[in-house]
Motif scaffolding. Structure first.
Motif, PDB file in Angstrom:
ATOM      1  N   GLU A 140      37.543  61.177  10.004  1.00  0.00           N
ATOM      2  CA  GLU A 140      37.994  59.815   9.760  1.00  0.00           C
ATOM      3  C   GLU A 140      37.057  58.810  10.431  1.00  0.00           C
ATOM      4  OE1 GLU A 140      41.969  59.814  11.239  1.00  0.00           O
ATOM      5  OE2 GLU A 140      42.781  60.886   9.516  1.00  0.00           O
ATOM      6  N   ILE A 141      37.094  57.567   9.939  1.00  0.00           N
ATOM      7  CA  ILE A 141      36.276  56.508  10.511  1.00  0.00           C
ATOM      8  C   ILE A 141      37.096  55.743  11.541  1.00  0.00           C
ATOM      9  CG2 ILE A 141      34.997  54.386  10.044  1.00  0.00           C
ATOM     10  CD1 ILE A 141      33.699  56.912   8.950  1.00  0.00           C
ATOM     11  N   VAL A 142      36.569  55.669  12.747  1.00  0.00           N
ATOM     12  CA  VAL A 142      37.210  54.894  13.809  1.00  0.00           C
ATOM     13  C   VAL A 142      36.358  53.656  14.065  1.00  0.00           C
ATOM     14  CG1 VAL A 142      37.840  54.850  16.257  1.00  0.00           C
ATOM     15  CG2 VAL A 142      38.321  56.887  14.875  1.00  0.00           C
ATOM     16  N   ALA A 143      37.014  52.502  14.125  1.00  0.00           N
ATOM     17  CA  ALA A 143      36.303  51.242  14.366  1.00  0.00           C
ATOM     18  C   ALA A 143      36.731  50.656  15.700  1.00  0.00           C
ATOM     19  CB  ALA A 143      36.580  50.250  13.242  1.00  0.00           C
ATOM     20  N   ILE A 144      35.771  50.075  16.386  1.00  0.00           N
ATOM     21  CA  ILE A 144      36.030  49.489  17.698  1.00  0.00           C
ATOM     22  C   ILE A 144      35.340  48.134  17.782  1.00  0.00           C
ATOM     23  CG2 ILE A 144      34.030  50.671  18.717  1.00  0.00           C
ATOM     24  CD1 ILE A 144      35.636  50.919  21.315  1.00  0.00           C
ATOM     25  N   PHE A 145      35.989  47.202  18.472  1.00  0.00           N
ATOM     26  CA  PHE A 145      35.380  45.908  18.760  1.00  0.00           C
ATOM     27  C   PHE A 145      34.962  45.938  20.230  1.00  0.00           C
ATOM     28  CE2 PHE A 145      38.486  44.855  15.349  1.00  0.00           C
ATOM     29  CZ  PHE A 145      37.576  44.422  14.391  1.00  0.00           C
ATOM     30  N   PRO A 146      33.721  46.322  20.513  1.00  0.00           N
ATOM     31  CA  PRO A 146      33.310  46.571  21.910  1.00  0.00           C
ATOM     32  C   PRO A 146      33.268  45.327  22.789  1.00  0.00           C
ATOM     33  CG  PRO A 146      31.422  46.724  20.439  1.00  0.00           C
ATOM     34  CD  PRO A 146      32.633  46.618  19.565  1.00  0.00           C
ATOM     35  N   GLN A 147      33.362  44.134  22.186  1.00  0.00           N
ATOM     36  CA  GLN A 147      33.390  42.922  22.998  1.00  0.00           C
ATOM     37  C   GLN A 147      34.747  42.746  23.681  1.00  0.00           C
ATOM     38  OE1 GLN A 147      32.149  40.599  19.596  1.00  0.00           O
ATOM     39  NE2 GLN A 147      30.309  39.905  20.667  1.00  0.00           N
ATOM     40  N   GLY A 148      35.732  43.528  23.245  1.00  0.00           N
ATOM     41  CA  GLY A 148      37.029  43.522  23.905  1.00  0.00           C
ATOM     42  C   GLY A 148      38.038  42.574  23.301  1.00  0.00           C
ATOM     43  N   GLY A 149      37.614  41.449  22.814  1.00  0.00           N
ATOM     44  CA  GLY A 149      38.499  40.464  22.198  1.00  0.00           C
ATOM     45  C   GLY A 149      37.672  39.549  21.325  1.00  0.00           C
ATOM     46  N   ILE A 150      38.307  38.530  20.769  1.00  0.00           N
ATOM     47  CA  ILE A 150      37.574  37.587  19.921  1.00  0.00           C
ATOM     48  C   ILE A 150      36.495  36.903  20.754  1.00  0.00           C
ATOM     49  CG2 ILE A 150      37.766  35.436  18.634  1.00  0.00           C
ATOM     50  CD1 ILE A 150      40.477  36.370  17.641  1.00  0.00           C
ATOM     51  N   HIS A 151      35.269  36.979  20.254  1.00  0.00           N
ATOM     52  CA  HIS A 151      34.113  36.549  21.037  1.00  0.00           C
ATOM     53  C   HIS A 151      33.058  35.995  20.088  1.00  0.00           C
ATOM     54  CE1 HIS A 151      32.441  37.042  25.176  1.00  0.00           C
ATOM     55  NE2 HIS A 151      31.320  36.789  24.550  1.00  0.00           N
ATOM     56  N   CYS A 152      32.675  34.747  20.260  1.00  0.00           N
ATOM     57  CA  CYS A 152      31.632  34.154  19.417  1.00  0.00           C
ATOM     58  C   CYS A 152      30.623  33.418  20.292  1.00  0.00           C
ATOM     59  CB  CYS A 152      32.237  33.222  18.369  1.00  0.00           C
ATOM     60  SG  CYS A 152      33.361  31.985  19.036  1.00  0.00           S
ATOM     61  N   LYS A 153      29.671  32.763  19.664  1.00  0.00           N
ATOM     62  CA  LYS A 153      28.577  32.142  20.415  1.00  0.00           C
ATOM     63  C   LYS A 153      29.075  31.087  21.398  1.00  0.00           C
ATOM     64  CE  LYS A 153      24.786  32.904  17.152  1.00  0.00           C
ATOM     65  NZ  LYS A 153      23.743  32.283  16.314  1.00  0.00           N
ATOM     66  N   GLU A 154      30.186  30.427  21.057  1.00  0.00           N
ATOM     67  CA  GLU A 154      30.717  29.382  21.924  1.00  0.00           C
ATOM     68  C   GLU A 154      31.449  29.961  23.139  1.00  0.00           C
ATOM     69  OE1 GLU A 154      31.062  29.454  18.611  1.00  0.00           O
ATOM     70  OE2 GLU A 154      29.552  27.906  18.230  1.00  0.00           O
ATOM     71  N   THR A 155      31.762  31.265  23.086  1.00  0.00           N
ATOM     72  CA  THR A 155      32.464  31.921  24.185  1.00  0.00           C
ATOM     73  C   THR A 155      31.465  32.272  25.286  1.00  0.00           C
ATOM     74  OG1 THR A 155      33.882  32.931  22.509  1.00  0.00           O
ATOM     75  CG2 THR A 155      34.069  33.785  24.739  1.00  0.00           C
TER      76      THR A 155
END
Length: 240
Positions: A140-155
């Motif tokens: 199966e495919i497991v997906a992870i957001f390694p930044q931990g939370g919502i994170h963009c250039k302004e963060t």
């Protein structure tokens, strides 16, 4: 009961029934993968329709090799991101999400049906890692957001969490980095769903488990996810 009220109720009922029929039709037509349950398959089709037609995610597909164990790692710029990733692949994805999000009423049933893996960010992550390892071993495919939370250039810039390195090492998984852009109102939870986007994907070549364990990986990956570099160059020395 007043005749006018009855007529209004009948009209509302007809509209609701027609809306449900239309939703089922669209869901079945656009469904592109088998989640193992009719409801989830219809929801899959509706998400694809919504992402492709409304957020203009037309020609962006993520080709995931079927002969390798893959851990999908994406930036996280809005609440829309999981939907976009689902719409860009032809296989079910099991997302690793924060336990506090997973446990929310009503949404919990949806997360469970979608095979999401809750992660206790308080430190007890062993159970989540074991679940992810079992899923990966089954192909199966497991997906992870390694930044931990919502994170963009302004963060404020933060380096990615080390869990992705550990999970790659434990499972022998290569990492497929994906960078999402073109979302309206990045950093938001609700506005991004309402405002129309013009979504694009950057898919980096696979990173081997050896590359992922390099000291420079976390900093290089962090920069790439934020769009600060064009490639992830892993080497023995930490570039941070």
């Amino acid at each position: 009961m007043d005749k006018t009220v009855i007529i209004i109720l009948v009209i509302m009922l007809v509209l609701i029934v027609n809306f449900i029929i239309l939703a089922i039709y669209i869901g079945r037509r656009y469904n592109n993968t088998d989640w193992g349950h009719p409801f989830m398959n219809i929801l899959d089709g509706l998400l694809r329709f919504y992402c492709q037609r409304y957020h203009r995610q037309w020609n962006y597909k993520i080709d995931i090799p079927k002969d390798k164990k893959i851990l999908l790692a994406s930036n996280h710029i809005s609440a829309l991101d999981p939907f976009l990733l689902v719409a860009a692949t032809d296989r079910p994805i099991r997302f690793m999400i924060a336990k506090e999000e997973y446990d929310k009423p009503i949404l919990n049933r949806l997360f469970k049906a979608g095979g999401c893996i809750p992660v206790d960010r308080g430190g007890r992550v062993e159970g989540a890692f074991r679940s992810a390892m079992r899923a990966i071993e089954k192909g199966e495919i497991v997906a992870i957001f390694p930044q931990g939370g919502i994170h963009c250039k302004e963060t404020p810039r933060e380096i990615i969490k080390p869990g992705i390195m550990r999970l790659s090492k434990l499972t022998g998984c290569d990492i497929l980095p994906v960078r999402i852009s073109g979302v309206a109102a990045p950093g938001s939870m609700v506005s991004c769903l309402i405002l129309r986007g013009d979504v694009e994907f950057d898919v980096h070549p696979l990173l081997s488990t050896k590359e992922v364990q390099m000291p420079s990986f976390r900093n290089e990956m962090s920069q790439w996810l934020l769009g600060e570099s064009e490639t992830i160059e892993c080497h023995d020395k930490d570039s941070g």
